[in-house]
Structures are given as C-alpha cells and as structure tokens.
Design a protein around this motif. Structure first.
Motif, PDB file in Angstrom:
ATOM      1  N   ALA A  44       0.833  -1.203   0.000  1.00 44.41           N
ATOM      2  CA  ALA A  44       0.000   0.000   0.000  1.00 44.41           C
ATOM      3  C   ALA A  44       0.865   1.249   0.000  1.00 44.41           C
ATOM      4  O   ALA A  44       2.047   1.216   0.323  1.00 44.41           O
ATOM      5  N   LEU A  45       0.217   2.355  -0.319  1.00 43.90           N
ATOM      6  CA  LEU A  45       0.791   3.680  -0.156  1.00 43.90           C
ATOM      7  C   LEU A  45      -0.019   4.359   0.933  1.00 43.90           C
ATOM      8  O   LEU A  45      -1.256   4.396   0.864  1.00 43.90           O
ATOM      9  N   VAL A  46       0.672   4.865   1.964  1.00 43.05           N
ATOM     10  CA  VAL A  46       0.014   5.541   3.075  1.00 43.05           C
ATOM     11  C   VAL A  46       0.690   6.886   3.306  1.00 43.05           C
ATOM     12  O   VAL A  46       1.831   7.096   2.883  1.00 43.05           O
ATOM     13  N   THR A  86       4.377   7.071   1.978  1.00 45.64           N
ATOM     14  CA  THR A  86       5.243   5.936   2.273  1.00 45.64           C
ATOM     15  C   THR A  86       4.699   4.686   1.597  1.00 45.64           C
ATOM     16  O   THR A  86       3.572   4.269   1.876  1.00 45.64           O
ATOM     17  N   ALA A  87       5.500   4.115   0.699  1.00 43.34           N
ATOM     18  CA  ALA A  87       5.131   2.864   0.039  1.00 43.34           C
ATOM     19  C   ALA A  87       5.589   1.717   0.922  1.00 43.34           C
ATOM     20  O   ALA A  87       6.760   1.634   1.302  1.00 43.34           O
ATOM     21  N   ILE A  88       4.643   0.846   1.260  1.00 39.10           N
ATOM     22  CA  ILE A  88       4.907  -0.283   2.138  1.00 39.10           C
ATOM     23  C   ILE A  88       4.591  -1.568   1.375  1.00 39.10           C
ATOM     24  O   ILE A  88       3.518  -1.692   0.777  1.00 39.10           O
ATOM     25  N   GLU A  89       5.520  -2.513   1.415  1.00 41.03           N
ATOM     26  CA  GLU A  89       5.356  -3.770   0.688  1.00 41.03           C
ATOM     27  C   GLU A  89       5.259  -4.925   1.675  1.00 41.03           C
ATOM     28  O   GLU A  89       6.053  -5.025   2.617  1.00 41.03           O
ATOM     29  N   PHE A  90       4.265  -5.807   1.451  1.00 41.45           N
ATOM     30  CA  PHE A  90       4.155  -7.014   2.261  1.00 41.45           C
ATOM     31  C   PHE A  90       5.400  -7.870   2.057  1.00 41.45           C
ATOM     32  O   PHE A  90       5.921  -7.955   0.938  1.00 41.45           O
ATOM     33  N   ILE A  91       5.862  -8.541   3.116  1.00 41.59           N
ATOM     34  CA  ILE A  91       6.979  -9.482   2.986  1.00 41.59           C
ATOM     35  C   ILE A  91       6.593 -10.580   2.004  1.00 41.59           C
ATOM     36  O   ILE A  91       7.382 -10.967   1.151  1.00 41.59           O
ATOM     37  N   LYS A  92       5.349 -11.067   2.102  1.00 43.94           N
ATOM     38  CA  LYS A  92       4.796 -12.042   1.156  1.00 43.94           C
ATOM     39  C   LYS A  92       3.536 -11.435   0.559  1.00 43.94           C
ATOM     40  O   LYS A  92       2.740 -10.836   1.292  1.00 43.94           O
TER      41      LYS A  92
END
Length: 118
Positions: A44-46, A86-92
């Motif tokens: 997501a982008l937050v 802030t772009a956040i990426e899931f580990i999986k």
C-alpha cells in the motif's frame, strides 16, 4: 512495485482503508493510525507523519479486520510539512489482507468470466 519489465505485479486501486503502521524509530516503538491512498496485492501507499527509512521493517494492521502483516518500507516521499507518502510492501504477497478481489491483468469486459456476472 514493478517487475523488471516495468509491468506492475498487481493492479493498484485507489482505496482508503484505515490502518495502523507500527515499527521502531531510533530504537523506540512507534504506532500511527492513518489510511491507505493506494492498495494492491503487494502492499500500500500511506501518508505518515514520520519519515521512515527505505528497507525498514514495519507491521501493518487493518483496523476493520484486525489482520496484521509484516512489511518493508520501499519508498518515502515528502509531501507537505511533516507528511510523508510511504510505500509499504508485504513481505509475502497478501491480496486477502484488503478483503477485496484483484482482477487478473487480462481482465476485460469481453472475457468469458466477465459475461457470467451480467
């Protein structure tokens, strides 16, 4: 969140979901409630009031479902004073985290599957 060919791995959706971002700043725990700007199957982008570091580990909590996911910060861009996209990426990859369906890349209204829903 693109592949080496420049194509996105999953469709982005502009969707506001209430989330809490948890992690550490200067070795002290922090937690900030916010909402998503964009979501996809990979993260997501937050908008946050703190600047995190690229590669930093954080946890994302979906407020509505109480689901949690371990994530990594991929990109931080200042937007206005004391605000950071802030772009956040899931580990999986975790498309189920958002509790919505992500259509396949080749989805069109002409698809045989699409005709089932008319």
């Amino acid at each position: 969140m693109e592949t080496t060919t420049g194509k996105r791995r999953s469709q982005r959706l502009f969707l506001q979901v209430r989330v809490v971002v948890e992690g550490k700043l200067a070795d002290k725990p922090f937690s900030e409630e916010t909402h998503t700007i964009v979501v996809n199957a990979h993260g997501a982008l937050v908008e946050l009031g703190v600047s995190l570091e690229h590669g930093q580990a954080v946890t994302l909590l979906n407020v509505r479902t109480s689901d949690k996911a371990d994530c990594t910060v991929k990109l931080v861009t200042p937007t206005e004073p004391r605000k950071f996209n802030t772009a956040i990426e899931f580990i999986k990859p975790n498309p189920g985290f958002w509790r919505i369906s992500f259509p396949p890349d080749d989805w069109t209204s002409k698809s045989p599957d699409a005709k089932k829903f008319r």
